[in-house]
Scaffold this active site. Structure first.
Site, PDB file in Angstrom:
ATOM      1  N   HIS A   1       0.820  -1.214   0.000  1.00 20.71           N
ATOM      2  CA  HIS A   1       0.000   0.000   0.000  1.00 20.71           C
ATOM      3  C   HIS A   1       0.856   1.268   0.000  1.00 20.71           C
ATOM      4  O   HIS A   1       0.324   2.362  -0.184  1.00 20.71           O
ATOM      5  CB  HIS A   1      -0.909  -0.017   1.229  1.00 20.71           C
ATOM      6  CG  HIS A   1      -2.332   0.380   0.940  1.00 20.71           C
ATOM      7  ND1 HIS A   1      -2.891   0.388  -0.334  1.00 20.71           N
ATOM      8  CD2 HIS A   1      -3.341   0.773   1.769  1.00 20.71           C
ATOM      9  CE1 HIS A   1      -4.155   0.768  -0.260  1.00 20.71           C
ATOM     10  NE2 HIS A   1      -4.452   1.019   1.000  1.00 20.71           N
TER      11      HIS A   1
ATOM     12  N   ASP B   1      -0.942   2.396  -5.652  1.00 17.78           N
ATOM     13  CA  ASP B   1      -0.921   0.944  -5.867  1.00 17.78           C
ATOM     14  C   ASP B   1      -2.234   0.466  -6.478  1.00 17.78           C
ATOM     15  O   ASP B   1      -3.288   1.056  -6.246  1.00 17.78           O
ATOM     16  CB  ASP B   1      -0.682   0.235  -4.537  1.00 17.78           C
ATOM     17  CG  ASP B   1      -1.728   0.599  -3.498  1.00 17.78           C
ATOM     18  OD1 ASP B   1      -2.541  -0.269  -3.133  1.00 17.78           O
ATOM     19  OD2 ASP B   1      -1.755   1.762  -3.034  1.00 17.78           O
TER      20      ASP B   1
END
Length: 206
Positions: free
Chosen positions: A40, A112
């Site tokens: 993340h 992401d």
């Protein structure tokens, strides 16, 4: 000669030359040691590569973010790593937009994406949040989805995994090696987008 060029690059990226920024480049992630190398935080990792390219350390606290003013590809840019935690990324980005009076079309977000495998990237000129909470918050608080973004693949979660556990899991050493050229390409894509060549960037890197 090389020493002179290195000094020029350092000054160019130091934030001392030039006027107000034309663009905001925000890499999304979560602050804190416990989130380093996690999937993340791929946006933060990409910003580290931008930092290397410009010679500007992204370490000044402003707008609930680590920030830097820099020059990239001939453009004056405001680099951001929001420290709000992912779900509130829009608080930081919109505060910077309003302060510098930068239109949403000149805000580029790097983050992401679980729909892409590790080592792949996808550039979009605008679009929905795609289920990404950081992008969702930016769209909600800015009132627009018309900002370019660079998505970096982190791979789909394996069967039986909770999504939060997957995105907050750490990359393997092998994955990090795979990501190196992606981060390099991200820098080049950012330059093309700022030059008004998003279509070219999409054709080259998607």
């Amino acid at each position: 000669m090389n020493d002179i060029w290195s000094l020029f690059k350092k000054i160019e990226g130091s934030g001392k030359a030039g006027g107000p920024p034309e663009f905001i480049i925000a890499g999304l992630g979560n602050p804190g040691k416990e989130y380093e190398r996690t999937r993340h935080n791929t946006g933060f990792m990409a910003m580290d590569r931008v930092s290397e390219e410009t010679g500007a350390k992204i370490d000044k606290l402003k707008f609930k973010s680590y920030t830097a003013l820099a020059n990239l590809g001939g453009h004056r840019v405001f680099l951001m790593k929001p420290c709000t935690y992912m779900n509130l990324s829009g608080e930081a980005v919109v505060a910077a937009m309003e302060f510098y009076k930068i239109p949403i079309q000149n805000v580029i977000v790097v983050f992401d994406d679980t729909t892409l495998p590790v080592g792949k990237m996808r550039i979009r000129k605008k679009g929905s949040d795609g289920g990404h909470n950081g992008i969702k918050n930016i769209i909600y608080l800015s009132g627009s989805n018309e900002f370019p973004r660079v998505k970096i693949g982190i791979g789909q979660k394996p069967d039986g995994w909770d999504l939060a556990d997957w995105v907050l899991g750490r990359y393997s050493d092998e994955d990090l090696k795979t990501l190196e050229p992606v981060f390099k390409n991200t820098v080049e894509a950012l330059k093309l987008i700022m030059d008004g060549k998003a279509e070219e960037a999409m054709g080259k890197f998607n």
